[in-house]
Design a protein around this motif. Structure first.
Motif, mmCIF file in Angstrom:
data_model
loop_
_atom_site.group_PDB
_atom_site.id
_atom_site.type_symbol
_atom_site.label_atom_id
_atom_site.label_comp_id
_atom_site.label_asym_id
_atom_site.label_seq_id
_atom_site.Cartn_x
_atom_site.Cartn_y
_atom_site.Cartn_z
ATOM 1 N N ARG A 107 -13.262 1.913 -1.614
ATOM 2 C CA ARG A 107 -13.131 0.701 -0.808
ATOM 3 C C ARG A 107 -12.161 0.960 0.347
ATOM 4 O O ARG A 107 -11.088 1.530 0.148
ATOM 5 C CB ARG A 107 -12.599 -0.463 -1.645
ATOM 6 C CG ARG A 107 -13.575 -0.969 -2.694
ATOM 7 C CD ARG A 107 -13.093 -2.274 -3.279
ATOM 8 N NE ARG A 107 -14.020 -2.786 -4.288
ATOM 9 C CZ ARG A 107 -14.158 -4.069 -4.596
ATOM 10 N NH1 ARG A 107 -13.425 -4.982 -3.971
ATOM 11 N NH2 ARG A 107 -15.010 -4.449 -5.522
ATOM 12 N N SER A 108 -12.565 0.521 1.525
ATOM 13 C CA SER A 108 -11.667 0.479 2.663
ATOM 14 C C SER A 108 -10.998 -0.894 2.656
ATOM 15 O O SER A 108 -11.670 -1.915 2.520
ATOM 16 C CB SER A 108 -12.449 0.675 3.969
ATOM 17 O OG SER A 108 -11.651 0.367 5.085
ATOM 18 N N VAL A 109 -9.664 -0.918 2.763
ATOM 19 C CA VAL A 109 -8.945 -2.181 2.664
ATOM 20 C C VAL A 109 -8.187 -2.476 3.952
ATOM 21 O O VAL A 109 -7.831 -1.576 4.720
ATOM 22 C CB VAL A 109 -7.963 -2.180 1.469
ATOM 23 C CG1 VAL A 109 -8.691 -1.943 0.170
ATOM 24 C CG2 VAL A 109 -6.874 -1.145 1.655
ATOM 25 N N ARG A 110 -7.952 -3.754 4.172
ATOM 26 C CA ARG A 110 -7.143 -4.175 5.302
ATOM 27 C C ARG A 110 -5.705 -3.704 5.055
ATOM 28 O O ARG A 110 -5.106 -4.021 4.017
ATOM 29 C CB ARG A 110 -7.181 -5.696 5.434
ATOM 30 C CG ARG A 110 -6.384 -6.256 6.608
ATOM 31 C CD ARG A 110 -6.363 -7.770 6.537
ATOM 32 N NE ARG A 110 -5.589 -8.335 7.633
ATOM 33 C CZ ARG A 110 -6.110 -8.734 8.782
ATOM 34 N NH1 ARG A 110 -7.427 -8.647 8.985
ATOM 35 N NH2 ARG A 110 -5.335 -9.246 9.727
ATOM 36 N N PRO A 111 -5.122 -2.923 5.965
ATOM 37 C CA PRO A 111 -3.764 -2.426 5.733
ATOM 38 C C PRO A 111 -2.765 -3.562 5.573
ATOM 39 O O PRO A 111 -2.651 -4.436 6.439
ATOM 40 C CB PRO A 111 -3.477 -1.610 7.008
ATOM 41 C CG PRO A 111 -4.818 -1.227 7.533
ATOM 42 C CD PRO A 111 -5.705 -2.390 7.218
ATOM 43 N N SER A 112 -2.079 -3.567 4.442
ATOM 44 C CA SER A 112 -1.083 -4.614 4.194
ATOM 45 C C SER A 112 0.026 -4.156 3.257
ATOM 46 O O SER A 112 1.078 -4.790 3.209
ATOM 47 C CB SER A 112 -1.751 -5.861 3.604
ATOM 48 O OG SER A 112 -2.313 -5.571 2.330
ATOM 49 N N LEU A 113 -0.199 -3.069 2.496
ATOM 50 C CA LEU A 113 0.755 -2.633 1.477
ATOM 51 C C LEU A 113 1.425 -1.328 1.878
ATOM 52 O O LEU A 113 0.765 -0.369 2.281
ATOM 53 C CB LEU A 113 0.050 -2.450 0.137
ATOM 54 C CG LEU A 113 -0.623 -3.695 -0.459
ATOM 55 C CD1 LEU A 113 -1.340 -3.326 -1.746
ATOM 56 C CD2 LEU A 113 0.408 -4.789 -0.715
ATOM 57 N N VAL A 114 2.746 -1.290 1.725
ATOM 58 C CA VAL A 114 3.528 -0.092 2.008
ATOM 59 C C VAL A 114 4.104 0.433 0.699
ATOM 60 O O VAL A 114 4.592 -0.339 -0.135
ATOM 61 C CB VAL A 114 4.668 -0.388 3.003
ATOM 62 C CG1 VAL A 114 5.508 0.864 3.258
ATOM 63 C CG2 VAL A 114 4.096 -0.913 4.320
ATOM 64 N N PHE A 115 4.038 1.769 0.508
ATOM 65 C CA PHE A 115 4.582 2.421 -0.689
ATOM 66 C C PHE A 115 5.466 3.585 -0.262
ATOM 67 O O PHE A 115 5.218 4.225 0.758
ATOM 68 C CB PHE A 115 3.454 2.987 -1.570
ATOM 69 C CG PHE A 115 2.635 1.953 -2.260
ATOM 70 C CD1 PHE A 115 2.813 1.683 -3.603
ATOM 71 C CD2 PHE A 115 1.647 1.248 -1.570
ATOM 72 C CE1 PHE A 115 2.045 0.732 -4.246
ATOM 73 C CE2 PHE A 115 0.874 0.295 -2.205
ATOM 74 C CZ PHE A 115 1.083 0.035 -3.546
ATOM 75 N N GLU A 116 6.480 3.856 -1.079
ATOM 76 C CA GLU A 116 7.230 5.098 -0.907
ATOM 77 C C GLU A 116 6.486 6.186 -1.668
ATOM 78 O O GLU A 116 6.274 6.083 -2.875
ATOM 79 C CB GLU A 116 8.657 4.970 -1.430
ATOM 80 C CG GLU A 116 9.480 6.231 -1.173
ATOM 81 C CD GLU A 116 10.905 6.133 -1.672
ATOM 82 O OE1 GLU A 116 11.675 7.083 -1.425
ATOM 83 O OE2 GLU A 116 11.258 5.119 -2.317
ATOM 84 N N SER A 162 10.035 12.343 0.645
ATOM 85 C CA SER A 162 9.376 11.041 0.573
ATOM 86 C C SER A 162 9.208 10.426 1.950
ATOM 87 O O SER A 162 9.995 10.705 2.864
ATOM 88 C CB SER A 162 10.157 10.081 -0.336
ATOM 89 O OG SER A 162 11.411 9.754 0.239
ATOM 90 N N VAL A 163 8.170 9.616 2.070
ATOM 91 C CA VAL A 163 7.932 8.814 3.271
ATOM 92 C C VAL A 163 7.396 7.462 2.826
ATOM 93 O O VAL A 163 6.885 7.311 1.713
ATOM 94 C CB VAL A 163 6.918 9.471 4.243
ATOM 95 C CG1 VAL A 163 7.447 10.778 4.793
ATOM 96 C CG2 VAL A 163 5.573 9.680 3.559
ATOM 97 N N ASP A 164 7.504 6.486 3.699
ATOM 98 C CA ASP A 164 6.899 5.178 3.460
ATOM 99 C C ASP A 164 5.544 5.159 4.160
ATOM 100 O O ASP A 164 5.462 5.381 5.371
ATOM 101 C CB ASP A 164 7.794 4.064 3.998
ATOM 102 C CG ASP A 164 9.081 3.931 3.198
ATOM 103 O OD1 ASP A 164 9.022 4.142 1.973
ATOM 104 O OD2 ASP A 164 10.128 3.621 3.787
#
Length: 569
Positions: free
Chosen positions: A507-516, A416-418
């Motif tokens: 859709r290209s989105v503004r980076p704001s969300l982090v997931f594992e 896993s990575v974030d």
């Protein structure tokens, strides 16, 4: 087509197994055998090849509807499914059709392949005129090769068995190979599935239904109480290859994948070794790239080269030699052994393979579960995914069942990575209006600070191109599973509020969300911008607690890659 369209709507609208089963039974009670044959083919996973490019279908829909491309794209964005969009934008048909599914597939769909573009267009437009919106939707799905619906093959087999008054195991056995693209569904084949006459295997090369394992997800301390002592289990390494059955009957060899695809021609070296087996032999096992003399198999990536190539040259056969690692014997001397206990089948398998050119999967011995867990910790370095635990008294069942005994797959925890969400696309079916398919990225190097990471985000938002050598986000994986419906809805709201650009359905989105992000394997890949590819990525959890600059970098992926390819000594 109307009857099948109604069935599709009922299956798609429900998540209840009982409702789906009732809908299937009603369909089989009403449908002619020829139509039911094709319905069974599609519902059980058979997929027609794409006969008309989706771009052509879009262009024809715009022409018939009298709308511009931009308006079609806006509709597509709102709906999220190409076939559904086409069905909605087309004007009402000029004629009505009472033809069944078999007619539409055999007389209208299959003949489209290979026709000149003008003839294809004329026939597609004429077909749309004959169908209502539901029929058009299904026809586009079938023409484009994108048909799927939320029903399992096991449920289809159960519905057929209940409809015909047969044992579901018998139906499952008769259906093996039913979706192979080399055999056309038809009324006679369908009626043979439901026959009450005791009959042998329908074809000399027909395999048996595969027995599937359940995932084992228990704390180690609970193993003895939950599944008993190690002595009750046959333990094997879980290899990362292609599950297959090797059939030797009537002097010929057949190799079937778990997906019920006949793959004999792709593995000629395996078929050649299997010729030495006595007739009436069926083995279950794994296809692996395993060079002669090597202590462990090569990565799945090398095996993929064999799968994806239509022509097998001498160099490819030499660079990626495939072996069949056998771990079960289902038939010997023409006798079905599936009812015998696991340990007896294993003994018969070892006796059969003595002096043959095929290998049996090695058994793993350990004094207790903690000792086995210690061995399991080194799985990735051995080129395996963990253990298969097979109850010594178990028969060989059909599908994922515990009726005949149990197999467990005790896999190592995923890597896993974030990672940071950067692109999104709408899902399918009931999730067609929600953005559920995501592309994730890692940093090209660890950011020096939160401010440096934020500068990259601002540059992306301003659509400034990345500067060579500067910090940037590198895409490395796509994932669409692992979140609950509520979590998907929450992420969907953020995606819609932070969209930067639209590229068709993406859709290209503004980076704001982090997931594992979890995944089963990792390998170097020059085809990816990051230089790394992962297998079976999925979202393990959102990380609202993780600041953007603390997401992982390419260094983390490289370290995982190196750790997974260290050799066990």
């Amino acid at each position: 087509m109307r009857l099948f369209a109604a069935l599709y709507d009922q299956l798609d609208a429900s998540t209840a197994t009982s409702a789906k089963l009732a809908a299937l039974r009603r369909y089989y009670a009403a449908a002619p055998a020829a139509d039911a044959a094709w319905a069974t083919y599609f519902l059980a996973g058979g997929k027609p090849r794409q006969v008309v490019p989706t771009a052509v279908l879009r262009e024809l829909a715009c022409r018939r509807a009298g709308i511009d491309d931009w308006l079609f794209d806006e509709c597509y964005q709102a709906v999220g499914d190409l076939a559904e969009t086409i069905a909605h934008v087309l004007p009402p048909g000029q004629a009505g059709s009472d033809h069944g599914l078999a007619f539409w597939v055999e007389e209208r769909l299959l003949p489209l392949r290979g026709l000149p573009a003008e003839e294809q267009a004329a026939r597609v437009l004429a077909a749309w005129d004959e169908l209502d919106a539901s029929g058009r939707f299904l026809l586009v799905k079938l023409i484009g090769g994108g048909f799927r619906v939320g029903v399992s093959k096991l449920l289809v087999q159960r519905a057929l068995a209940e409809h015909a008054g047969l044992d579901a195991k018998l139906v499952a056995q008769r259906m093996m190979g039913y979706t192979d693209a080399r055999s056309m569904p038809g009324a006679a084949r369908f009626q043979a599935l439901l026959s009450h006459e005791a009959s042998p295997l329908q074809d000399a090369g027909q395999p048996y239904p595969f027995f599937l394992a359940h995932p084992l997800q228990l704390p180690l301390a609970e193993f003895d109480a939950a599944i008993g002592p190690v002595a009750d289990w046959q333990v094997e390494w879980k290899y990362d290859g292609i599950r297959a059955q090797l059939v030797k009957r009537a002097g010929q060899v057949w190799i079937w994948s778990r997906g019920e695809e006949l793959v004999t021609e792709r593995f000629p070296e395996v078929a050649a070794r299997a010729q030495a087996l006595p007739d009436g032999s069926v083995l279950d096992g794994e296809l692996l790239v395993w060079p002669e003399g090597a202590e462990q198999p090569a990565s799945f990536a090398l095996l993929q080269q064999r799968i994806n190539r239509k022509t097998l040259g001498k160099k490819l056969l030499a660079d990626a030699p495939v072996q069949f690692l056998a771990y079960d014997l289902l038939e010997a001397d023409g006798s079905d052994l599936r009812g015998q206990p696991q340990h007896a089948r294993r003994a018969a398998l070892q006796a059969l393979l003595q002096g043959q050119g095929l290998r049996a999967a090695p058994l793993v011995q350990a004094a207790d579960w903690p000792a086995l867990a210690a061995l399991r910790a080194g799985s990735r370095q051995r080129g395996v995914e963990g253990f298969m635990l097979k109850q010594r008294s178990a028969g060989y069942g059909s599908g994922r069942t515990k009726q005949d005994g149990v197999w467990w797959k005790w896999k190592v925890d995923p890597l896993s990575v974030d990672a940071v969400l950067i692109y999104a696309q709408a899902g399918h079916g009931r999730r067609a209006s929600v953005y559920t398919d995501y592309t994730f990225a890692v940093w090209s190097r660890p950011p020096a600070s939160a401010e440096e990471a934020q500068a990259v985000v601002e540059a992306i938002a301003a659509r400034r191109p990345a500067v060579a050598g500067a910090l940037q986000l590198l895409p490395f994986a796509k994932a669409y599973s692992g979140l609950t419906d509520e979590e998907f809805k929450t992420v969907d709201r953020v995606i819609r509020a932070t969209t930067l650009e639209k590229f068709g359905p993406v859709r290209s989105v503004r980076p704001s969300l982090v997931f594992e992000i979890g995944f089963e394997g990792i390998q170097a890949s020059p085809r990816h911008k990051s230089g790394i590819a992962v297998r079976f990525p999925r979202m393990l959890r959102p990380r609202p607690d993780k600041p953007l600059h603390e997401a992982d970098s390419l260094d983390t992926l490289r370290a995982l890659l190196a750790a997974c390819h260290d050799t066990v000594t």
